[in-house]
Enzyme design. Structure first.
Site, PDB file in Angstrom:
ATOM      1  N   CYS A  10       1.702  14.502  -4.347  1.00 46.36           N
ATOM      2  CA  CYS A  10       0.573  13.581  -4.296  1.00 46.36           C
ATOM      3  C   CYS A  10       0.438  13.027  -2.883  1.00 46.36           C
ATOM      4  O   CYS A  10       1.430  12.676  -2.250  1.00 46.36           O
ATOM      5  CB  CYS A  10       0.820  12.438  -5.282  1.00 46.36           C
ATOM      6  SG  CYS A  10      -0.474  11.202  -5.334  1.00 46.36           S
ATOM      7  N   GLU A  25      -5.331  13.398 -11.759  1.00 47.62           N
ATOM      8  CA  GLU A  25      -6.364  12.476 -11.268  1.00 47.62           C
ATOM      9  C   GLU A  25      -6.763  11.448 -12.327  1.00 47.62           C
ATOM     10  O   GLU A  25      -6.996  10.281 -12.012  1.00 47.62           O
ATOM     11  CB  GLU A  25      -7.589  13.248 -10.764  1.00 47.62           C
ATOM     12  CG  GLU A  25      -7.298  14.247  -9.659  1.00 47.62           C
ATOM     13  CD  GLU A  25      -6.447  13.708  -8.516  1.00 47.62           C
ATOM     14  OE1 GLU A  25      -6.563  12.515  -8.164  1.00 47.62           O
ATOM     15  OE2 GLU A  25      -5.644  14.486  -7.967  1.00 47.62           O
TER      16      GLU A  25
END
Length: 185
Positions: free
Chosen positions: A115, A159
């Site tokens: 990430c 997400e």
């Protein structure tokens, strides 16, 4: 007729505004651990945010998804594009969803995730490898239903988690499933 369709002819150009590259925030920034607010997908600020997410994602090497909290905005909006990724099978191209929610998740499998907001670590996370997601397109507000699998399904769940105030670190089985990133993007 079903109320939900795929992306149809939607593309980032449909937003009709230029995107601005925004700085990406890193954990432990507070916005990353708070559930985001639903948005009006037709509002000018939502359309601009969508364009900004796409622009920021496109200049970030290796990035396959970016959520509004990662640019410091507590809104349920994210962009995804797994085009060209070696693990991608189903690919819907570049798209942005508002107020997305998982309506079906099956075939759970572990996989390594990283990430941009946790730049030094990766981790093994169990995610559904077949996914049905519903949300709204920015600009038109048109409801969509996406059916996907594999790597794109993983990216969508990652997400959607950001929009719920969760990082992949919140989903790992334990410290044994967290690793130092070997390749820096």
């Amino acid at each position: 007729m079903e109320p939900y369709t795929g992306l149809g002819d939607w593309t980032p150009d449909s937003l009709a505004v230029p995107g601005v590259v925004r700085p990406v925030v890193s954990a432990p920034h507070a916005v990353l651990s708070r559930a985001s607010e639903e948005v009006d997908p037709t509002a000018a600020e939502t359309v601009q945010l969508a364009a900004d997410l796409v622009a920021t994602m496109k200049v970030s090497p290796g990035c396959v998804g970016l959520a509004a909290p990662q640019v410091g905005v507590g809104a349920r909006v994210f962009a995804v594009d797994v085009t060209g990724h070696p693990k991608a099978v189903t690919v819907h191209g570049t798209f942005v969803l508002c107020n997305a929610r998982v309506v079906e998740a099956t075939r759970w499998k572990p996989g390594r995730e990283g990430c941009m907001s946790v730049p030094d670590l990766t981790g093994d996370v169990k995610r559904a490898s077949r996914l049905v997601v519903e949300g709204d397109l920015p600009g038109s507000g048109e409801p969509v239903r996406l059916v996907t699998d594999g790597f794109e399904a993983r990216a969508l769940q990652h997400e959607i988690d950001h929009c719920a105030g969760l990082l992949f670190l919140d989903r790992v089985a334990g410290a044994h499933a967290i690793y130092q990133r070997k390749v820096y993007l």
